[in-house]
Scaffold this motif. Structure first.
Motif, PDB file in Angstrom:
ATOM      1  N   CYS A  73       0.834  -1.210   0.000  1.00 31.88           N
ATOM      2  CA  CYS A  73       0.000   0.000   0.000  1.00 31.88           C
ATOM      3  C   CYS A  73       0.865   1.255   0.000  1.00 31.88           C
ATOM      4  CB  CYS A  73      -0.899  -0.010   1.235  1.00 31.88           C
ATOM      5  SG  CYS A  73      -1.841   1.493   1.427  1.00 31.88           S
ATOM      6  N   CYS A  82      -3.397   0.396   9.063  1.00 31.49           N
ATOM      7  CA  CYS A  82      -2.579  -0.820   9.138  1.00 31.49           C
ATOM      8  C   CYS A  82      -1.287  -0.564   9.922  1.00 31.49           C
ATOM      9  CB  CYS A  82      -2.201  -1.288   7.733  1.00 31.49           C
ATOM     10  SG  CYS A  82      -3.596  -1.902   6.780  1.00 31.49           S
ATOM     11  N   GLN A  85       1.954  -4.122   7.562  1.00 36.13           N
ATOM     12  CA  GLN A  85       2.193  -4.513   6.159  1.00 36.13           C
ATOM     13  C   GLN A  85       3.673  -4.773   5.868  1.00 36.13           C
ATOM     14  OE1 GLN A  85       0.448  -2.274   3.014  1.00 36.13           O
ATOM     15  NE2 GLN A  85      -1.551  -2.127   4.008  1.00 36.13           N
ATOM     16  N   TYR A  89       3.422 -12.286   6.492  1.00 37.78           N
ATOM     17  CA  TYR A  89       2.174 -12.694   7.147  1.00 37.78           C
ATOM     18  C   TYR A  89       2.363 -13.751   8.241  1.00 37.78           C
ATOM     19  CZ  TYR A  89      -2.701 -13.631   7.989  1.00 37.78           C
ATOM     20  OH  TYR A  89      -3.906 -13.795   8.618  1.00 37.78           O
ATOM     21  N   TYR A 125      -5.191  -9.791   2.297  1.00 41.86           N
ATOM     22  CA  TYR A 125      -5.555  -8.467   1.743  1.00 41.86           C
ATOM     23  C   TYR A 125      -6.941  -8.584   1.112  1.00 41.86           C
ATOM     24  CZ  TYR A 125      -0.916  -6.609   2.507  1.00 41.86           C
ATOM     25  OH  TYR A 125       0.225  -6.163   3.103  1.00 41.86           O
ATOM     26  N   GLY A 126      -7.606  -7.443   0.916  1.00 44.74           N
ATOM     27  CA  GLY A 126      -8.897  -7.428   0.223  1.00 44.74           C
ATOM     28  C   GLY A 126     -10.000  -8.119   1.000  1.00 44.74           C
ATOM     29  N   TYR A 127      -9.916  -8.115   2.323  1.00 40.30           N
ATOM     30  CA  TYR A 127     -10.874  -8.887   3.127  1.00 40.30           C
ATOM     31  C   TYR A 127     -11.923  -8.036   3.844  1.00 40.30           C
ATOM     32  CZ  TYR A 127      -8.132  -7.230   7.092  1.00 40.30           C
ATOM     33  OH  TYR A 127      -7.517  -6.422   7.997  1.00 40.30           O
ATOM     34  N   CYS A 162      -7.894   1.231  -0.803  1.00 41.10           N
ATOM     35  CA  CYS A 162      -7.464   0.581   0.435  1.00 41.10           C
ATOM     36  C   CYS A 162      -7.175  -0.884   0.126  1.00 41.10           C
ATOM     37  CB  CYS A 162      -8.564   0.701   1.490  1.00 41.10           C
ATOM     38  SG  CYS A 162      -8.224  -0.269   2.963  1.00 41.10           S
ATOM     39  N   GLN A 163      -5.939  -1.307   0.407  1.00 41.24           N
ATOM     40  CA  GLN A 163      -5.525  -2.673   0.036  1.00 41.24           C
ATOM     41  C   GLN A 163      -6.190  -3.747   0.894  1.00 41.24           C
ATOM     42  OE1 GLN A 163      -3.323  -3.646  -2.353  1.00 41.24           O
ATOM     43  NE2 GLN A 163      -2.820  -1.603  -3.061  1.00 41.24           N
ATOM     44  N   ILE A 164      -6.623  -3.400   2.120  1.00 45.37           N
ATOM     45  CA  ILE A 164      -7.233  -4.459   2.945  1.00 45.37           C
ATOM     46  C   ILE A 164      -8.753  -4.535   2.745  1.00 45.37           C
ATOM     47  CG2 ILE A 164      -5.388  -4.540   4.680  1.00 45.37           C
ATOM     48  CD1 ILE A 164      -7.288  -3.047   6.614  1.00 45.37           C
ATOM     49  N   ASN A 208     -15.136  -9.585   8.360  1.00 40.52           N
ATOM     50  CA  ASN A 208     -14.279 -10.362   7.456  1.00 40.52           C
ATOM     51  C   ASN A 208     -15.042 -11.644   7.096  1.00 40.52           C
ATOM     52  OD1 ASN A 208     -12.434 -12.222   6.428  1.00 40.52           O
ATOM     53  ND2 ASN A 208     -10.769 -11.584   7.772  1.00 40.52           N
ATOM     54  N   GLN A 363      -2.829  -7.486   8.756  1.00 42.95           N
ATOM     55  CA  GLN A 363      -2.091  -6.222   8.517  1.00 42.95           C
ATOM     56  C   GLN A 363      -2.349  -5.182   9.609  1.00 42.95           C
ATOM     57  OE1 GLN A 363      -0.229  -7.091   6.148  1.00 42.95           O
ATOM     58  NE2 GLN A 363      -1.596  -8.611   5.250  1.00 42.95           N
TER      59      GLN A 363
END
Ligand SMILES: C[S@@+](CC[C@H](N)C(=O)[O-])C[C@H]1O[C@@H](n2cnc3c(N)ncnc32)[C@H](O)[C@@H]1O
Length: 398
Positions: A73, A82, A85, A89, A125-127, A162-164, A208, A363
């Motif tokens: 990001c 976050c 990042q 992970y 990510y993307g959750y 937003c990446q998450i 999530n 993150q």
């Protein structure tokens, strides 16, 4: 020499505190620095000095950890959303498990062995299915900024993506930015509706979707291991846990003070063909004594999923007095959870069998925990109830 704001010093990072800041020491004086990793040597600048600790900002990583990764990001470090990042992970999961074990040991006097490894999120990510976007007028820059609260102060960081967040939310961010409010001060919640669940606009839902099956599995496993036939699903929102666990129970009752959520819970049960549940609109602390009095304590489990501030002390006292066979405590705030578990386990009334952390918020500093508590001390009235239940079981009438 005492530290001063503006001093530049080199630190060895020894630990990651809850909240994500690295812990280093300058002549035994603790210095907290964000965006660093255990084992790293870093150059930092002191930004705040308190009586017992200082805070610093990272200037340069001198010796990087093998766990350091490039944050995807472009706002990472400025945006307050976050904290991790820069950390691979698997190392995030390990750090969160250690933080929970440290915290529970310190605040709740809970042995480390009961804390299970953190269940990872299949989508790191993307959750996120719910975010809050704010707007603010930036006077000096003469520009409206739209985004999230910054990491270092209460101003808003202008963000385009937003990446998450789930991809659908990134589309919604574009729309908000394309139609900006005339002035600052906008606060808008963007969310993706869960499939198959009725959730009113302002009501709570787990944020999530990717880890929901594991969250449900954990609660159901704990319930089945405890063997209770009845469940009180307290702080039930739109009925999520009670409805998901309905088929391992004889009956359940959901309690929630958000009236639209209770109406939605009734619809959710109907849609899913669940007929052994009832839902009650009210404050849990007001209705719990009456609900507990109607149920056989030895065959009752209570699920607590309170807001971040945790449970009312009166509610915990009611549970200590009535002693249901099992309490399942779900929380996204381990500090208040540890405090409440400590109260429930005082004098050995309940015993903590297991805590299962789940990484619902990759993150970020946050983590969800599910605790399984079993009643250890029964009252004479409960002993009679247990004997009656055993008798009815033996005659096949239960
Ligand atoms: C963390 S959410 C849990 C919701 C639900 N268990 C779920 O998984 O979707 C906490 C819920 O407690 C409700 N709540 C907060 N304080 C309450 C109280 N004193 N009595 C009843 N409900 C309360 C909130 O409205 C919110 O829906």
């Amino acid at each position: 020499m005492p530290l001063k704001i503006g001093d530049q010093i080199t630190l060895q990072i020894q630990d990651l505190a809850f909240g994500g800041e690295g812990v280093g020491r300058a002549d035994d004086f603790v210095v907290f620095t964000p965006f660093v990793i255990v084992g790293e040597t870093v150059l930092v600048e002191i930004t705040e000095v308190k009586k017992h600790f200082a805070r610093a900002r990272l200037l340069r990583v001198e010796t990087a950890s093998p766990e350091r990764v490039t944050p995807p990001c472009r706002y990472f470090g400025q945006c307050g959303g976050c904290q991790y990042q820069h950390l691979a992970y698997p190392a995030q999961l390990h750090a969160k498990q250690k933080q929970i074990a440290d915290l529970f040991e310190r605040v709740g006097k809970i042995p480390r062995a009961v804390i299970a490894p953190v269940i990872p999120c299949p989508a790191p990510y993307g959750y996120r299915n719910r975010i809050m976007i704010r707007s603010q007028w930036n006077g000096p820059a003469k520009k409206l900024v739209i985004g999230f609260i910054r990491a270092d102060n209460q101003f808003v960081e202008d963000i385009e993506e937003c990446q998450i967040a789930e991809p659908a939310l990134n589309e919604q961010i574009k729309q908000v930015r394309a139609n900006p409010p005339p002035k600052g001060g906008l606060k808008v919640v963007l969310r993706v509706q869960p499939e198959g669940w009725n959730v009113p606009q302002h009501s709570f839902f787990q944020n999530n979707f990717f880890l929901l099956p594991k969250l449900v599995e954990t609660v159901r496993d704990f319930l089945q291991a405890g063997g209770a036939r009845h469940l009180l699903d307290l702080y039930c929102g739109v009925g999520f846990f009670g409805i998901e666990a309905a088929n391992v129970l004889a009956s359940f009752t959901g309690v929630e003070y958000d009236q639209p959520a209770i109406a939605a819970a009734q619809k959710n049960a109907q849609t899913r063909g669940v007929t052994n549940g009832t839902f009650l609109a009210g404050k849990v602390e007001a209705v719990l004594p009456e609900l507990l009095a109607k149920l056989p304590a030895a065959q009752t489990a209570v699920l607590l999923d309170p807001p971040r501030k945790g449970c009312w002390p009166e509610l915990l006292e009611q549970l200590r007095q009535t002693r249901p066979a099992q309490i399942i405590y779900v929380s996204c705030h381990p500090a208040t959870m540890a405090r409440d578990l400590n109260i429930l386990c005082g004098d050995g009334v309940f015993e903590l069998a297991r805590v299962q952390p789940l990484d619902m918020f990759p993150q970020t500093q946050h983590v969800e925990c599910v605790a399984d508590l079993r009643c250890q001390k029964t009252t004479p009235a409960l002993e009679t109830e247990l004997a009656n239940a055993r008798f009815l079981d033996s005659t096949g009438q239960n």
